[in-house]
Enzyme design. Sequence first.
Site, short mmCIF file in Angstrom:
data_model
loop_
_atom_site.label_atom_id
_atom_site.label_comp_id
_atom_site.label_asym_id
_atom_site.label_seq_id
_atom_site.Cartn_x
_atom_site.Cartn_y
_atom_site.Cartn_z
N GLU A 44 -16.84 0.79 9.18
CA GLU A 44 -15.39 0.93 8.99
C GLU A 44 -14.61 0.91 10.30
OE1 GLU A 44 -14.54 3.55 5.02
OE2 GLU A 44 -15.45 4.61 6.70
N LYS A 76 -6.36 3.56 2.88
CA LYS A 76 -6.86 4.92 2.64
C LYS A 76 -7.09 5.16 1.16
CE LYS A 76 -7.86 9.20 3.71
NZ LYS A 76 -9.14 9.50 4.37
N ASN A 88 3.55 -1.47 -5.47
CA ASN A 88 2.11 -1.33 -5.25
C ASN A 88 1.39 -1.70 -6.53
OD1 ASN A 88 2.45 -0.41 -2.68
ND2 ASN A 88 2.06 1.73 -3.14
N GLY A 89 0.20 -2.28 -6.40
CA GLY A 89 -0.57 -2.64 -7.57
C GLY A 89 -0.69 -4.14 -7.72
N GLU A 96 -23.78 7.00 4.36
CA GLU A 96 -22.44 7.34 4.84
C GLU A 96 -22.32 7.07 6.34
OE1 GLU A 96 -18.49 8.80 5.05
OE2 GLU A 96 -19.73 7.86 3.51
N LYS A 105 -19.45 4.60 8.01
CA LYS A 105 -18.52 4.97 9.08
C LYS A 105 -18.61 3.97 10.24
CE LYS A 105 -16.45 8.07 7.20
NZ LYS A 105 -16.66 7.18 6.07
N ARG A 165 -2.45 4.81 5.42
CA ARG A 165 -3.00 4.16 4.23
C ARG A 165 -3.47 2.74 4.52
NH1 ARG A 165 -1.17 6.66 -0.66
NH2 ARG A 165 -1.10 4.66 -1.74
N TRP A 206 -0.31 -4.09 2.15
CA TRP A 206 -1.68 -4.51 2.40
C TRP A 206 -1.91 -5.71 1.51
CZ3 TRP A 206 -6.68 -3.42 -0.25
CH2 TRP A 206 -7.78 -3.66 0.57
N CYS A 236 0.80 -1.19 0.00
CA CYS A 236 0.00 0.00 0.00
C CYS A 236 0.86 1.28 0.00
CB CYS A 236 -0.92 -0.05 1.21
SG CYS A 236 -2.15 1.20 1.24
N HIS A 272 -39.45 -2.97 2.59
CA HIS A 272 -39.18 -3.88 1.48
C HIS A 272 -38.08 -4.88 1.81
CE1 HIS A 272 -41.88 -1.65 -1.12
NE2 HIS A 272 -41.30 -0.53 -0.73
#
Length: 640
Positions: A517, A635, A127-128, A510, A514, A28, A101, A2, A533
Site C-alpha cells: 500500500e 480510505k 459518490n458511488g 497484513e 502494508k 480518503r 477518485w 470519494c 507450493h
Amino acid sequence: MCGIIGYTGDGDHVMDVLLTGLSGLEYRGYDSAGVAISEPERTAETEPASSRAGVASTPAEPSAVAGDVTVHKREGELAALEDALPDGSVDGAAGIGHTRWSTHGPPSDANAHPHTDCSGHVAVVHNGIIENYEELREELAADGHAFESDTDTEVVPHLLERELARGADPEAAFRTAVSRLAGSYAVAAVVAGDETVYAARHESPLVLGVGGDGHFLASDVPAFIEYTDRVIYLDDGEFATVTPTGVRIADERGNTLETSVETISWDPEDAGKSGYDHYMLKEINEQPEAIRDCLRERVEELSGSVSVSELDDVSLVRGSATDGDSTGRLRPVQFVACGTSYHAALYGARLLRERGVPAQSFLASEYTTDRVPVSAETVAVGVTQSGETADTLRALREANRAGAETIALTNVVGSSAARECDHVTYVRAGPEIGVAATKTFASQQVALAMLAAALTDGGSQALVESLRAIPDGIQRVLDETNARAVAREFVDSDAFFFIGRGYDAPVAMEGALKMKEITYRHAEGFAAGELKHGPLALVTEETPVFATMTDSQSGGDGLSKILGNVREVEARGAPVVAVTDQPEAVGGSADHVLEVPSVGPAFTPILANVQLQLVSYWVANELGRSIDKPRNLAKSVTVE
C-alpha cells in the site's frame, strides 16, 4: 467517489468552510477536487456570470436568472484547486465541494466534480456509481442536453435542469431526478439563487452537521468536526434539505421524518498529526491507548470475565433450552470483510474455531448466499473499519435477507453497518486518517478476541491478563524497535515475502498489504507452509523474507516447522528478518531480529504486526512515498 462536503450559512465564509472540509477529507484518497457556490440573487446586467463547470475562472455567457452557481475544479491535489481560485472570496449562502477518485473517466479538469447542467445554474457532486447512466445520457442527449465529461455523475444536473424547466421547485426537481438513478450514490446539489443544499443517499454514506452559524453535510465527520460535533446520520432512501437555519429529512415522497441528533465523542485535536510527520506514524503510536479504550469496561481482571454488553442477546447455541429444543450444538459464524479487515476476520475465525465454534472467513466481494449456506441459525459478522465498505455492506444485507443474525464490528459510530445490523460492537480506535489501516487492525483483533470470549466461555483470568498486557507490550515495541535500521537495509529490494503460521499467518498477510500500500513495492504474505507450493520459485538473494515466529505457532512443533521454512529460503540466499518473542531460539537462523514481548499465544502476533507496520512505514519514508495518501487508494471503499 470519494469525498463530499456541503455548507449553508455565513456567506462570507462559504469558500473557507468548503476548502477546510475538503482538506479534512483528503485522507480518503482522491485525484481531483472542486467546489461550487450558489450565489445570492443579483441583477444579471450588473454582475458577471460564473463559469460553466470546466476550467476555473473561465467566464460563460451572462445568466438571465437571479443568482448563479460559481464552479472551480482542478485535477490533482487540493493545492492545485486553491491556486486556481480568483483573488477575493466568492459570496454565497450555499456551497458543495468534492474530492474525486476516478471511476468513470481519467483524472482531468473536465471529469472533476462538481458537474453542472447546460445553463450552469445547477451543480452536483456524487459518490458511488450510477449504473444506468448510459441509458439516461442517451435520453437526455436526445432532448438536446450536451455533456462535457466522461462521468456517470453528469446526468444528474441535467435531470435536475429538465425538471426545473418543467416548473418543479428545486426540492421536488431533486427528488424526481434522484428517483431515476440506479446504483449507489450519495449526491448533493445546489441551485442558482437558492441558499439550500439538497442531498440524498443510497448505499453511500452522508452525515449532516448541526452547527450554530450554519449547517453541514459530508461523507465523513472529519470534514466539519472543526465546526460542530452534533450530527445526524442519513439513511438509505432519505433526502435532506440543508439551509442556513436548519435541516429537514424527508422520504422519497417529501414527507418529513423524525431524526435524532448525536454528539461525536472526539474533538478536532484527535484528527491532527500532533507533531508527527505523517498520520500513519501517529496512528501506529496511538495503538496502546486505542486498545485500552477498546478494553475499557469490557474486561474484569478480578473475576477473569469478558463482557461485551452489545452482544448480551446473542447466543451461539442452536435452538432454545427453555422450549426444550436446544441441541447443544453451536451455530455457525461467518465473517465477511475486505482488505485489512479480512485479515482481522481470519484471526477472529481462528479464535472461535479453537473454542469449538464452526467459524469461517469470507472475502465480502466473494460472499453470496446462493453459494454459501446461510440460514436463520447463521451468525454473520461484518468487520469493517468505516462501516461503509460497499462489498461488506452488500454481504451483510444478503445474510440479513437469508435470515441470519448479523453483527457489525466497526470503528465508526452511526455508520451504515452499525445501523443496519442486528448488533454492533465498536472497536473504539478513534479517528484514523491514514489510508493504510494500523491502529484499527490491532483494535479489531482485540475486539474479536473479546467477541469470541463473550460468545463462548466468557473468558478467563489468563485471557484477561493477556489482553491487559497488550498495550504495554506495544509500547515496549515502539520504544525499543530497530525497524528503521532494517528498513534502510532493504529499501532497495524489489520484492518482499512475509510468512507465518497459526495466528501469525494473518499478520504476515497484513504485513505484505502494508508494504504494498505505502511503498508500491511487490510483497506477498501467506502461511509459511505454502512456500514450497509455488512462491519459493520467486525467492532470490534480493528477496528479504520477514518470518513472524511467535509462541502462537500451532501445535507443539510449530516453531520447528517455520524454522524449516526459514532454512528453505536461506538455502536460496534470501535474507531473513525474524519477528519473534523467542530470539534465543530463532536468532541463529535470521539475519535480523525484530523482537516483541510475549503476551500470550493468541495475542503476541498483535505486537509482531506493529514491527511490520514500522518496517513498511520507514521503507516508504526512505522512498519518499505519499504515505498517508497512497496512489490509487481510498480510505473508505464505498463502491463494489
